[in-house]
Design a protein around this motif. Sequence first.
Motif, PDB file in Angstrom:
ATOM      1  N   THR A 277      -3.159   3.863  -0.146  1.00 15.97           N
ATOM      2  CA  THR A 277      -1.771   3.482  -0.379  1.00 15.97           C
ATOM      3  C   THR A 277      -1.447   2.126   0.241  1.00 15.97           C
ATOM      4  O   THR A 277      -0.803   1.275  -0.387  1.00 15.97           O
ATOM      5  N   THR A 282      -1.346   3.223  -4.795  1.00 20.87           N
ATOM      6  CA  THR A 282      -0.353   4.153  -5.341  1.00 20.87           C
ATOM      7  C   THR A 282       0.402   3.491  -6.486  1.00 20.87           C
ATOM      8  O   THR A 282       0.976   2.417  -6.316  1.00 20.87           O
ATOM      9  N   THR A 289      -2.376   8.259  -7.125  1.00 21.87           N
ATOM     10  CA  THR A 289      -3.164   7.465  -6.193  1.00 21.87           C
ATOM     11  C   THR A 289      -4.665   7.691  -6.334  1.00 21.87           C
ATOM     12  O   THR A 289      -5.452   6.761  -6.212  1.00 21.87           O
TER      13      THR A 289
END
Length: 411
Positions: A277, A282, A289
């Motif tokens: 992330t 993401t 993700t």
Amino acid sequence: MPYADVVIVGAGAAGLSLAYRLCAPGAEVELSVLLVDAPPGPLRPPPRTWCFWEPPGGEFDAAVSASWRRLRVRAADGSATVAVASPLRYKMLRSDAFTGLVDRRLDSAGGFGRVELTVRAVRDAVGGGGEVVGEDARGRRTVVTGRYVFDSRPPGRLPAARTTLLQHFTGWFVHTRRPVFEPDTADLMDFRTPQPRHGLSFAYVLPLDARSALVEYTEFSRTPLEPAAYTEALEHHLREVLGASPYRVSATEHGVIPMTDGRFRPRAGRSVFRVGTAGGATRPSTGYTFSAVQRQTRSLAAALRAGEPPRTPSPYRARSLAMDAVMLRALDTGRVDGAAFFTGLFRSVPPARLLRFLDGSAPLREELLVGLRTPVAPMLRTVAELPFRARRFYPAQPAPASSLPHLPDEE
């Protein structure tokens, strides 16, 4: 002072995926790899679930808990749109099974090691390379160094953005006394939920068999809810909407995933990189993700195993991120009705094309075709407005994602 060619901080999906690929047999250049994990306790993420779609025969299929080829979206009035995802399947992967699969490779890999530290800093080292500074179980200061350091921990602060929403959810693994669920059909979005003032909400149901499933309540909104609100929403959906009572809850999951048009920078120094992330894996418009993490770590590992510097392109194309920025702003302003927006896409776009679009892997032609199925007037108004919007920092720090990367996570 421990040293390795590659130091990986964090043993979530991104950290383990990178270690798994770096330790595969057949590299042109043999690398030493050191995985820095948090000690048991609050810094180590709890068991969680990742979902993604791909054809059968994927590299992690041995660890997949369940998969579905039929996907369903229910509108607020209960009308259903059912799509057959062939040749793709929607797959559920539990973190404990994924960790076991990865560990079997790592345990037999030469040049691989682990260390548990409470990490305080990840930075470039003065003499070159990178370093990880932390404390061991006895509280002693420990420094780990490497030629390259990859930090897979969730971001401590979100980047400045024009729009920031949070995908926050609580899920229950439930077991019912009588058959309630359809084992061959996953409910990606069930909009028979109360809708918030900003964003949208939906229920998410992944059946394991006729009497057990993962059932989630999810919102896209500006702030998370109090724990009691998720409980109330889940109880209502199970009892009143699904008619699943009586039921037993065997496990729970909670997560918060950032949905933002802020710019995540994969590079944090000369020799320090972010993955997962914090490295931009993401998808802003969906929260997915896991698949992007695989693309990201595959690219990094291929370069390193060939003796080349790490490649740090974004897991998503610039045009995909631009479309996401428009969608987020239109959703946050209320110019589009979230439930109607996603229900309309599933009704009007061929399933495989839409899934590739949501995953960020669709070619330009397919992205344009999907874009034409969105509400044109509010989207054009948002396109005209965005260049004049200032980027601002999100006012509160979201909790780390226990990342279930599902439809509108990871670490």
